[in-house]
Every structure is written in C-alpha cells, then in structure tokens.
Design a protein around this motif. Structure first.
Motif, PDB file in Angstrom:
ATOM      1  N   GLN A  21       0.836  -1.182   0.000  1.00  0.00           N
ATOM      2  CA  GLN A  21       0.000   0.000   0.000  1.00  0.00           C
ATOM      3  C   GLN A  21       0.884   1.249   0.000  1.00  0.00           C
ATOM      4  O   GLN A  21       1.805   1.363   0.805  1.00  0.00           O
ATOM      5  CB  GLN A  21      -0.926   0.026   1.213  1.00  0.00           C
ATOM      6  CG  GLN A  21      -1.818   1.249   1.299  1.00  0.00           C
ATOM      7  CD  GLN A  21      -2.835   1.300   0.188  1.00  0.00           C
ATOM      8  OE1 GLN A  21      -3.358   0.265  -0.217  1.00  0.00           O
ATOM      9  NE2 GLN A  21      -3.112   2.497  -0.308  1.00  0.00           N
ATOM     10  N   VAL A  22       0.577   2.169  -0.914  1.00  0.00           N
ATOM     11  CA  VAL A  22       1.281   3.434  -1.020  1.00  0.00           C
ATOM     12  C   VAL A  22       0.300   4.553  -0.694  1.00  0.00           C
ATOM     13  O   VAL A  22      -0.787   4.633  -1.273  1.00  0.00           O
ATOM     14  CB  VAL A  22       1.866   3.651  -2.426  1.00  0.00           C
ATOM     15  CG1 VAL A  22       2.539   5.017  -2.521  1.00  0.00           C
ATOM     16  CG2 VAL A  22       2.863   2.545  -2.751  1.00  0.00           C
ATOM     17  N   GLN A  23       0.682   5.420   0.227  1.00  0.00           N
ATOM     18  CA  GLN A  23      -0.142   6.564   0.579  1.00  0.00           C
ATOM     19  C   GLN A  23       0.566   7.848   0.168  1.00  0.00           C
ATOM     20  O   GLN A  23       1.761   8.017   0.430  1.00  0.00           O
ATOM     21  CB  GLN A  23      -0.442   6.585   2.074  1.00  0.00           C
ATOM     22  CG  GLN A  23      -1.339   5.444   2.526  1.00  0.00           C
ATOM     23  CD  GLN A  23      -1.713   5.538   3.980  1.00  0.00           C
ATOM     24  OE1 GLN A  23      -0.868   5.848   4.827  1.00  0.00           O
ATOM     25  NE2 GLN A  23      -2.968   5.271   4.283  1.00  0.00           N
ATOM     26  N   LEU A  24      -0.184   8.747  -0.472  1.00  0.00           N
ATOM     27  CA  LEU A  24       0.350  10.006  -0.960  1.00  0.00           C
ATOM     28  C   LEU A  24      -0.464  11.150  -0.383  1.00  0.00           C
ATOM     29  O   LEU A  24      -1.692  11.110  -0.411  1.00  0.00           O
ATOM     30  CB  LEU A  24       0.290  10.059  -2.487  1.00  0.00           C
ATOM     31  CG  LEU A  24       0.949   8.902  -3.249  1.00  0.00           C
ATOM     32  CD1 LEU A  24       0.639   9.006  -4.739  1.00  0.00           C
ATOM     33  CD2 LEU A  24       2.456   8.907  -3.016  1.00  0.00           C
ATOM     34  N   VAL A  25       0.206  12.171   0.132  1.00  0.00           N
ATOM     35  CA  VAL A  25      -0.469  13.315   0.734  1.00  0.00           C
ATOM     36  C   VAL A  25       0.095  14.602   0.161  1.00  0.00           C
ATOM     37  O   VAL A  25       1.268  14.913   0.369  1.00  0.00           O
ATOM     38  CB  VAL A  25      -0.324  13.323   2.262  1.00  0.00           C
ATOM     39  CG1 VAL A  25      -1.053  14.523   2.851  1.00  0.00           C
ATOM     40  CG2 VAL A  25      -0.872  12.030   2.858  1.00  0.00           C
ATOM     41  N   GLU A  26      -0.754  15.351  -0.559  1.00  0.00           N
ATOM     42  CA  GLU A  26      -0.336  16.621  -1.148  1.00  0.00           C
ATOM     43  C   GLU A  26      -0.498  17.761  -0.157  1.00  0.00           C
ATOM     44  O   GLU A  26      -1.357  17.724   0.722  1.00  0.00           O
ATOM     45  CB  GLU A  26      -1.154  16.942  -2.402  1.00  0.00           C
ATOM     46  CG  GLU A  26      -1.078  15.906  -3.510  1.00  0.00           C
ATOM     47  CD  GLU A  26      -2.230  14.937  -3.467  1.00  0.00           C
ATOM     48  OE1 GLU A  26      -2.575  14.375  -4.526  1.00  0.00           O
ATOM     49  OE2 GLU A  26      -2.810  14.723  -2.373  1.00  0.00           O
ATOM     50  N   SER A  27       0.307  18.802  -0.335  1.00  0.00           N
ATOM     51  CA  SER A  27       0.195  20.012   0.462  1.00  0.00           C
ATOM     52  C   SER A  27       0.790  21.172  -0.325  1.00  0.00           C
ATOM     53  O   SER A  27       1.460  20.970  -1.331  1.00  0.00           O
ATOM     54  CB  SER A  27       0.905  19.861   1.810  1.00  0.00           C
ATOM     55  OG  SER A  27       2.295  19.647   1.629  1.00  0.00           O
TER      56      SER A  27
END
Length: 127
Positions: free
Chosen positions: A1-7
C-alpha cells in the motif's frame, strides 16, 4: 500500500508562484515513477508533469512547460511541483500519483498507468 499526501496549495495572484509537495509512505519511494495531474471544475483530469525514479528524466504538458518544474527528493520520500508565472487557467485541484513500475515518456500522460493517488490540494489563481 502506497499513501500520498499533497500540500502547499492555496490562493495566489496571477503571475505568482506556489510549490506543491507530495509526501509518500514506505521505504521504496525511489522505485516509484511519479506524476502530477490536475482537475478544474467541469473538466476532465489532465496530465501536468512526470519524472523518472531517479529524477533524471522529466516530461511536461505543453500548457505548463517552461513555467512548472517537477522534482523529487528520494531521501525525504517527497515529490515537488514548483509553479511559477501562474495563470487563472491553472486553477484546479492538483493530484500527485505513483506508478510502481517504470513508465516510458511516450505514455507518461496516461492516468491509468498510475496505481496510487493523493487526495488533492486546491490551487486557486486570481486575476
């Protein structure tokens, strides 16, 4: 599982700049081919930019080439999009995406090749 969080999204005047970040989970970030896409209200999601696992190869949509710069810091598991000379038409929700296998430049614009996506960050450029 890959989690990506933009900001890094926000409101900026035309001609201004913003830098978006995308933090990725895991210890194999360096093996991911990464891209940025955006979606404006009432429009389809469109390709913005992409880069290779090492960061040595980049590809840009014609609409942003010369204004945007995609980069990555594998040591920090982070993808960046530096956006300069912003225009009102750049207003959209921006998404980072990851492909777990290498993507050839000729098909880097295909959203279906990216298996993981972030939640998006809003960029609004005022006139």
């Amino acid at each position: 599982q890959v989690q990506l969080v933009e900001s890094g999204g926000g409101l900026v005047q035309a001609g201004g700049s913003l830098r978006l970040s995308c933090a990725a989970s895991g210890r194999t970030f360096s093996s991911y081919f990464m891209g940025w896409f955006r979606q404006a209200p009432g429009k389809e999601r469109e390709f913005v930019a992409a880069l290779s696992r090492s960061g040595g190869s980049t590809y840009y949509a014609d609409s942003v080439r010369g204004r945007f710069t995609i980069s990555r810091d594998n040591a920090k598991n982070t993808l960046y999009l530096q956006m300069n000379s912003l225009k009102p038409e750049d207003t959209a929700v921006y998404y980072c995406a990851a492909a777990l296998t290498p993507v050839a430049t000729r098909v880097a614009t295909r959203a279906d090749l990216y298996a993981y996506w972030g939640q998006g960050t809003q960029v609004t450029v005022s006139s």
